[in-house]
Design a protein around this motif. Structure first.
Motif, mmCIF file in Angstrom:
data_model
loop_
_atom_site.group_PDB
_atom_site.id
_atom_site.type_symbol
_atom_site.label_atom_id
_atom_site.label_comp_id
_atom_site.label_asym_id
_atom_site.label_seq_id
_atom_site.Cartn_x
_atom_site.Cartn_y
_atom_site.Cartn_z
ATOM 1 N N ALA A 22 0.825 -1.213 0.000
ATOM 2 C CA ALA A 22 0.000 0.000 0.000
ATOM 3 C C ALA A 22 0.861 1.267 0.000
ATOM 4 O O ALA A 22 0.618 2.205 -0.760
ATOM 5 N N LEU A 25 4.873 4.928 -4.079
ATOM 6 C CA LEU A 25 4.984 6.229 -4.743
ATOM 7 C C LEU A 25 3.684 7.006 -4.590
ATOM 8 O O LEU A 25 3.674 8.229 -4.578
ATOM 9 N N GLY A 26 2.579 6.265 -4.484
ATOM 10 C CA GLY A 26 1.276 6.903 -4.306
ATOM 11 C C GLY A 26 1.251 7.774 -3.059
ATOM 12 O O GLY A 26 0.668 8.855 -3.063
ATOM 13 N N TYR A 104 5.674 2.011 -13.207
ATOM 14 C CA TYR A 104 6.018 2.228 -11.795
ATOM 15 C C TYR A 104 7.515 2.019 -11.579
ATOM 16 O O TYR A 104 8.177 2.755 -10.863
ATOM 17 N N PHE A 227 -5.639 3.468 -5.699
ATOM 18 C CA PHE A 227 -4.232 3.240 -5.999
ATOM 19 C C PHE A 227 -3.440 3.096 -4.706
ATOM 20 O O PHE A 227 -2.625 2.191 -4.554
ATOM 21 N N SER A 230 -3.624 -0.152 -3.064
ATOM 22 C CA SER A 230 -3.330 -1.266 -3.987
ATOM 23 C C SER A 230 -4.575 -2.086 -4.313
ATOM 24 O O SER A 230 -4.510 -3.317 -4.371
ATOM 25 N N MET A 233 -6.733 -4.621 -8.532
ATOM 26 C CA MET A 233 -5.992 -5.448 -9.476
ATOM 27 C C MET A 233 -5.529 -6.763 -8.870
ATOM 28 O O MET A 233 -4.673 -7.437 -9.436
HETATM 29 N N1 PFF Z 1 -0.246 1.302 -3.473
HETATM 30 C C1 PFF Z 1 0.890 1.659 -4.271
HETATM 31 C C2 PFF Z 1 1.234 3.118 -4.049
HETATM 32 O O1 PFF Z 1 0.506 3.813 -3.325
HETATM 33 O O2 PFF Z 1 2.225 3.565 -4.611
HETATM 34 C C3 PFF Z 1 0.694 1.380 -5.744
HETATM 35 C C4 PFF Z 1 0.129 0.044 -6.081
HETATM 36 C C5 PFF Z 1 0.757 -1.120 -5.606
HETATM 37 C C6 PFF Z 1 -1.047 -0.044 -6.792
HETATM 38 C C7 PFF Z 1 0.181 -2.355 -5.859
HETATM 39 C C8 PFF Z 1 -1.612 -1.263 -7.067
HETATM 40 C C9 PFF Z 1 -0.990 -2.398 -6.584
HETATM 41 F F1 PFF Z 1 -1.524 -3.552 -6.796
#
Ligand code: PFF
Length: 452
Positions: A22, A25-26, A104, A227, A230, A233
Motif C-alpha cells: 500500500a 509512490l502513491g 512504476y 491506488f 493497492s 488489481m
Molecule cells: N499502493 C501503491 C502506491 O501507493 O504507490 C501502488 C500500487 C501497488 C497499486 C500495488 C496497485 C498495486 F496492486
C-alpha cells in the motif's frame, strides 16, 4: 501444483508486507502533489472519506476472496463464482499489474538515481525557484539509456525478492524495509516541523479551504484511494491467499489502512513544511518531488543527509509496492499454469522490464506512440491503469461480492479468526452498494472527461 501453497510466517509479517504494498509512490510522490494542486486539507478530507467508504470494504473483500480460495485473482474469481465469465475480472487484475509495473518501475529507477545524486552532492548548488533543478530533471529523463538502466536495476531487485518466495522473499524483506522506512520518515518529519516557517505548511495540509477543491479534485481523491491501498488489481487477493483461516481480516485491514494513511500524511508534513518554509509553490504538480525538493535541501543545515534519506525513503516505498505487483503476475503463472516460481518471476519480470524500457524511452524522444499522438507511452500506461483499470476492477469486485458470492458468505469468511463476529447483512450490503456507486461515479467522470 502438488506442492503445498506458500503461507505467511507471522501476522506482523503479513501486515508489513501488505502495508509495504500500500505504501508506495502513491503516498510519497502522488498524494503530496495532488493535495498541493487541489487545495491541501480539503483534498485530504475527501481522500480520507473515500478510504473509509470505498477502500475498507473493497480491501476486506479482496483479502476474503484470496483467503477463501487460496488462489491468484484469476483462479479466485473463477473458483468462487463457478463461472468462467468472472475469471475475466481476475485477468483484468493481472493485466493491470503488468501495465502498472511497467511504468512504476521507471519511476522506481528515478528514485534510485536521485538517491545517488543526493549522495554525490549534486543538489548542493541549487537555489529555490531556480531553473537548474528542472533542467537537471529534464536532462536526466531525456537521456536514452540512463533512465532505462536505473529502471532495469530496480526491476532486478524486485525479481530477486520475489524469486525467493512469500516467506523468505516478500515477508523477510518487508520486515526489514518497512520499519526502516518509518524511521526515516519520522526523522524527516521532525526536520520539517522544526524548520522556521513550517507552520504555514501544516496549516495548508490541515486547515481545509473548501473553495480550492474543484470537481476534478474530488474525482482525483476517489481514484487515488484505490491506488494508494493497492486495490482493484488483485494484489490484496494474492496477499490474502497466503493467509490461514486463523487470521483476523478486519483488524489487519484496519492496521494496513491506518499505516498507509499515516505515512501519506507524514510524507505530506515533511514535504509541505519545507515547501512553505522556503516560500515555494505547493501546486507545482508532478515536479514537486523531483524538481522543487532538490532545491530546498541545500538551504537546510545537513541538507545532503536529508536529501539522501528522502530519496532512499521513496525508493524503499516504491520497491515494496513493486514487489506486490510482480507477485500478482507470478502467482497467476504458478497457480494456473503450474510454473515454478523462479521461472515465472524471471520470465515475466523480464517481459515487464522490457515494456518498462519502452516506457522510459518514450520520455526521451523515442516515443513509440509519436506517429499517432503526442501522448507518451509512459503516460498511456499510467492513465489507462490508474484512471480506468483499477477503479473498474474495484467496482467489479464490489459487484461480485454483492451479486455473485453473496454478503452472507462474505460475512462467514470474516468470522474465521474472529469467531464472535456479527454484522447485519443489510448494513454490510449497504457499504458495498455505496462503494460500488461511488466507484461507478469516478469511472463515469473519467470517461466524460475524455469524451468532452
Ligand atoms: N499502493 C501503491 C502506491 O501507493 O504507490 C501502488 C500500487 C501497488 C497499486 C500495488 C496497485 C498495486 F496492486
Amino acid at each position: 501444483m502438488t506442492k503445498a501453497r506458500e503461507q505467511w510466517g507471522t501476522r506482523i509479517g503479513f501486515i508489513l508486507a501488505a502495508a509495504g504494498s500500500a505504501v508506495g509512490l502513491g503516498n510519497i510522490w502522488k498524494y503530496p502533489h495532488m493535495a498541493g494542486e487541489h487545495g491541501g486539507a480539503a483534498f485530504t478530507l475527501v481522500y480520507l472519506f473515500c478510504i473509509i467508504i470505498v477502500g475498507l470494504p473493497i480491501l476486506l473483500a479482496e483479502f476474503a476472496i484470496g483467503r477463501k480460495t487460496q488462489l491468484n485473482p484469476v483462479g479466485a474469481f473463477w473458483t468462487l463464482s463457478g463461472s468462467k465469465a468472472w475469471k475475466w475480472v481476475g485477468f483484468l487484475g493481472v493485466a493491470a499489474a503488468f501495465i502498472i509495473l511497467s511504468f512504476y518501475s521507471v519511476v522506481g529507477g528515478w528514485t534510485l538515481k536521485y538517491s545517488f545524486l543526493g549522495l554525490s552532492g549534486a543538489f548542493n548548488e541549487l537555489l529555490p525557484g531556480s531553473e537548474a533543478a528542472s533542467q537537471m530533471y529534464d536532462a536526466f529523463i531525456a537521456k536514452p539509456f540512463e533512465p532505462v538502466l536505473w529502471h532495469l536495476i530496480f526491476m532486478g531487485l524486485c525479481i530477486l525478492i520475489i524469486a525467493r518466495g512469500v516467506k523468505s522473499g516478500i515477508e523477510r524483506w518487508s520486515k526489514i524495509l518497512m520499519p526502516l522506512l518509518i524511521v526515516i520518515l519520522v526523522i524527516l518529519v521532525i526536520r520539517g516541523v522544526t524548520l522556521e516557517g513550517a507552520a504555514a505548511g501544516l496549516e495548508f495540509l490541515f486547515k481545509p479551504k473548501w473553495g480550492d477543491l474543484d470537481a476534478g479534485g474530488v474525482v482525483a481523491a476517489l481514484g487515488h484511494s484505490f491506488f494508494t491501498i493497492s486495490l482493484g488489481m488483485g494484489a490484496m487477493i494474492t496477499y490474502g491467499s497466503y493467509l490461514t483461516p486463523k487470521s483476523d481480516l478486519i483488524r489487519s485491514s484496519l492496521a494496513i489502512i491506518v499505516l498507509d494513511t499515516a505515512i501519506a500524511l507524514m510524507a505530506g508534513i515533511a514535504i509541505f513544511t519545507a515547501v512553505f518554509a522556503f516560500g515555494q509553490d505547493p501546486a507545482e504538480g508532478e515536479g514537486l518531488i523531483f524538481v522543487v525538493l532538490p532545491t530546498l535541501f541545500p538551504q537546510i543545515p545537513g541538507g545532503s543527509f536529508f536529501a539522501i534519506l528522502f530519496f532512499f525513503l521513496l525508493f524503499l516505498a516504491a520497491l515494496t509496492s513493486a514487489v506486490s505487483i510482480l507477485e500478482v503476475v507470478t502467482a497467476y503463472f504458478i497457480d494456473e499454469k503450474g510454473w515454478d516460481r523462479v521461472r515465472a518471476t524471471f520470465l515475466f519480470g523480464g517481459v515487464i522490464a522490457a515494456v518498462g524500457a519502452v516506457a522510459a524511452l518514450s520520455m526521451s524522444g523515442y516515443n513509440i506512440l509519436a506517429p499517432i499522438t503526442n501522448f507518451t507511452f509512459f503516460n498511456l500506461l499510467n492513465v489507462v491503469s490508474y484512471k480506468y483499470m483499477l477503479p473498474i476492477g474495484g467496482f467489479l469486485t464490489a459487484v461480485f461480492v454483492l451479486a455473485r458470492w453473496g454478503i452472507p458468505q462474505f460475512i462467514e469468511e470474516l468470522k474465521y479468526g474472529l469467531p464472535g463476529f456479527k454484522a447485519p447483512v443489510a448494513v454490510v450490503a449497504a457499504f458495498f452498494i455505496v462503494a460500488a456507486i461511488v466507484v461507478a461515479y469516478i469511472i463515469i467522470q473519467e470517461i466524460v472527461a475524455v469524451v468532452s
